[in-house]
Design an enzyme around this catalytic site. Structure first.
Site, PDB file in Angstrom:
ATOM      1  N   HIS A  26       0.852  -1.188   0.000  1.00  0.00           N
ATOM      2  CA  HIS A  26       0.000   0.000   0.000  1.00  0.00           C
ATOM      3  C   HIS A  26       0.887   1.237   0.000  1.00  0.00           C
ATOM      4  O   HIS A  26       1.576   1.500   0.988  1.00  0.00           O
ATOM      5  CB  HIS A  26      -0.901   0.042   1.246  1.00  0.00           C
ATOM      6  CG  HIS A  26      -1.612  -1.234   1.541  1.00  0.00           C
ATOM      7  ND1 HIS A  26      -1.863  -1.658   2.832  1.00  0.00           N
ATOM      8  CD2 HIS A  26      -2.133  -2.169   0.720  1.00  0.00           C
ATOM      9  CE1 HIS A  26      -2.504  -2.812   2.788  1.00  0.00           C
ATOM     10  NE2 HIS A  26      -2.671  -3.145   1.519  1.00  0.00           N
ATOM     11  N   GLN A  27       0.870   1.993  -1.081  1.00  0.00           N
ATOM     12  CA  GLN A  27       1.617   3.242  -1.149  1.00  0.00           C
ATOM     13  C   GLN A  27       0.599   4.386  -1.108  1.00  0.00           C
ATOM     14  O   GLN A  27      -0.416   4.355  -1.806  1.00  0.00           O
ATOM     15  CB  GLN A  27       2.455   3.301  -2.422  1.00  0.00           C
ATOM     16  CG  GLN A  27       3.490   2.181  -2.517  1.00  0.00           C
ATOM     17  CD  GLN A  27       2.981   0.913  -3.196  1.00  0.00           C
ATOM     18  OE1 GLN A  27       2.274   0.994  -4.194  1.00  0.00           O
ATOM     19  NE2 GLN A  27       3.349  -0.249  -2.675  1.00  0.00           N
TER      20      GLN A  27
END
Length: 654
Positions: A591-592
């Site tokens: 998850h960025q």
């Protein structure tokens, strides 16, 4: 590319036959060629060139003998020393060679589609063939330099881009969707790791921060991360909505409008807790949590007709059943039905800005192979595409969105800053029972027991996920070829718990001289303490579930045996000695977030509450890069709800 050196590196890390060594070396060369950054490809190429000469080998290894001419015990000693080195560059080289070698070793297939190591691992490999046919979305074929016009161009087709495209099309707007990856459907989901990494993930899964400290796993295909994610579908937590409203002045998150957007998204994606049959991994997790009296709940998932059996373990490489409600099966299908045009294999080079307003994009299309199974030559013809539009909605992900804005000379000091990665590290447990960690429901239960370690909701979620050989290669420690082989043979009896950290402190996205995204990120001392506490908590869960031994994903291979009178303090001390710096511990990011964050001030944010860029009218950011900071939960539903709401403003701006 320096075949002899690569084969010697393979021979250093694993015990294989000469023919297998050649195959693995070729796979390594291919993976290096998949690095997203040409800067990284050139840098590693220079290292290989040095190792291929006596003078270069002297500089790097301390011996004036080409690396491939040094005896195996000496080469092993070099890698062992690099793994423990105080010099970051040596740890970085060890990390690169270890990951490339072990992934190649465990995933390279022979002519029969098998891998020689699988029988020793007890791993079955692909367990079902893809269906013979699958419905595909119609895409626009562009075979020559072209200019198109539309009301709104959407860059990216994942969680944010898919929703934005559907909402704009539903409002009667002429929409074009540009996706850098290819369309890959159920009939092409082969369950072969390297093949699917190449088709579905950025850089075939090789992307990482600039120091290799964090592996960056992000989808790159039509549908983006929604095609490859684990179907985990958390609504934006109430505490986070309050925090973002109070901390950043973003009252929109407390509005009925945002709540309605969450409802609409969850309804369209069929989010439910009716498909949560526990795999062996989940049984371990739930058993340990319940034994400790810790929090455990079913995982909400966006699936319909999910089989929840061994087949589901391969869903990170595409769901053959089509049960996962990705944007391909939902919002992109809605957009296409509303007249949206979709272009794949299309890299957007820059946003065109005229008189302070976004008026379109310039892009490059890869010449297509006859199918997505065939590689495209690197010297292929490139087709130029220009799209003129009233609105540009960028949803290329939290790495590529800021890179695109920077390439486009969009002004604003906050672009690329504040990146959050939800870094994950793993605690492994060895059990007498057969766990078969590669199979079963992707994620069925989770725990928030350690999610709030400071009273401000910074901490870690405890989750688990299928572990195929590629992740095994990433997370297992390596001390020697023999030690790795011994550990790998225990694979069917090993389970994993990931500590998904809500990181308080961020990193940054820049662009290199070629315009590619470069990610700088280091765990702060504050976040490091939370990761340490979460990993120790995961060890407690494993031991409470009956593990005979637990071990970390640190290069030093820190382990602890059940019943050790020294207690978990000994494990903590070992973890501290092994370290948490890049090259000392494996971290991954699924998850960025927050690299073009929302806020009220152009000095500290990139977009306003309408998700329109502060400095460029008609330019909207519709992905997780617009998060004010880390969400603390798997972000898909939050991305979609934000895009659902912001599409109203984009529609009005067309």
């Amino acid at each position: 590319m320096h075949d002899a050196v690569l084969e010697a590196i393979v021979d250093t890390f694993v015990e294989v036959s000469p023919a297998e060594r050649q195959d693995r070396g070729r796979t390594m060369a291919d993976l290096i060629g998949r690095f997203p950054s040409a800067v990284d490809r050139r840098a590693l190429g220079r290292v290989l060139s040095l190792l291929d000469t006596p003078a270069g080998a002297l500089l790097i290894t301390g011996r004036p003998t080409r690396f491939q001419d040094q005896p195996q015990p000496r080469r092993i000693a070099v890698m062992q020393a690099w793994a423990r080195s105080r010099l970051p560059i040596r740890r970085r080289l060890f990390t690169a060679f270890k990951r490339l070698t072990l992934l190649s070793h465990l995933s390279t297939l022979d002519q029969d589609g098998r891998n020689a190591a699988w029988p020793q691992l007890g791993y079955p490999g692909p367990i079902s063939a893809p269906p013979p046919a699958a419905a595909a979305l119609r895409t626009l074929d562009i075979e020559q330099d072209t200019t198109l016009t539309c009301d709104a161009v959407v860059v990216g087709s994942g969680a944010g881009g898919g929703v934005a495209a559907a909402q704009l099309a539903a409002a009667g707007k002429d929409v074009i969707v540009l996706e850098q990856g290819r369309q890959v459907n159920e009939n092409e989901f082969t369950q072969r790791e390297l093949e699917m990494l190449d088709r579905l993930y950025v850089g075939a899964g090789t992307a990482a921060t600039d120091d290799l400290g964090v592996v960056l796993l992000a989808g790159q295909c039509l549908g983006g991360g929604t095609v490859v994610n684990y179907s985990t579908s958390f609504r934006t937590p109430d505490w986070l909505r309050r925090q973002w409203a109070e901390r950043y002045g973003l009252d929109l998150f407390l509005s009925d409008e945002y709540g309605a957007a969450l409802d609409a998204v969850c309804d369209r994606l069929s989010v439910n807790i009716d498909h949560n049959r526990l795999s062996g991994r989940e049984q371990v997790l739930e058993r340990g949590l319940e034994a400790l009296g810790w929090h455990v709940e079913p995982m909400p998932r966006n699936v319909k007709g999910c089989s929840q059996d061994a087949l589901c373990g391969f869903c990170g490489y595409g769901c053959q059943l089509g049960a996962k409600q990705s944007t391909v099966r939902t919002y992109l299908a809605d957009a296409a039905a509303g007249g949206a045009r979709i272009v794949t294999d299309c890299r957007v080079d820059r946003v065109v800005v005229e008189n302070g307003r976004a008026t379109g994009v310039e892009a490059t299309i890869r010449a297509r192979a006859s199918s997505s199974r065939e590689p495209v030559a690197r010297d292929e013809h490139r087709i130029r595409l220009r799209v003129r539009s009233g609105v540009v909605a960028v949803a290329a992900g939290s790495l590529e969105t800021p890179a695109l804005l920077l390439r486009s000379s969009v002004s604003g000091p906050a672009i690329g800053r504040g990146l959050r990665l939800h870094p994950v590290s793993a605690m492994w447990g060895v059990f007498e029972e057969s766990v078969r960690p590669w199979e079963g429901t992707m994620q069925a239960v989770y725990s928030d027991q350690l999610a709030d370690l400071d009273g401000a909701h910074f901490g870690a979620k405890l989750e688990t996920a299928p572990v195929h050989p590629g992740l095994l290669a990433l997370g297992f420690p390596w001390r020697s070829p023999a030690a790795f082989a011994t550990l790998a043979r225990r694979y069917p009896h090993i389970s994993v718990i990931g500590a998904l950290l809500r990181d308080r402190d961020g990193g940054r996205v820049r662009v290199d001289d070629d315009g590619a995204a470069r990610v700088h990120y280091r765990l702060s001392e504050y976040d490091r303490r939370h990761l340490r506490e979460a990993l120790l908590g995961a060890a407690r869960v494993m031991l409470a579930a009956g593990a005979s031994e637990v071990f970390t994903s640190q290069s030093a291979g820190v382990s602890f045996r059940a019943g050790d009178p020294a207690g978990l303090d000994a494990l903590a001390a070992g973890m501290d000695r092994a370290g948490y710096d890049p090259g000392q511990i494996t971290l991954a990011s699924f998850h960025q977030m927050a690299s073009c964050r929302m806020g009220l001030s152009p000095q500290h944010s990139v977009v306003g509450p309408d998700q329109q860029c502060h400095t460029v009218r008609g330019l909207f950011v519709m992905d997780a890069s617009a998060f004010p900071d880390a969400s603390g939960v798997n972000p898909m539903i939050t991305i979609m709800a934000m895009a659902h709401r912001a599409s109203r403003f984009a529609t009005a701006a067309c």
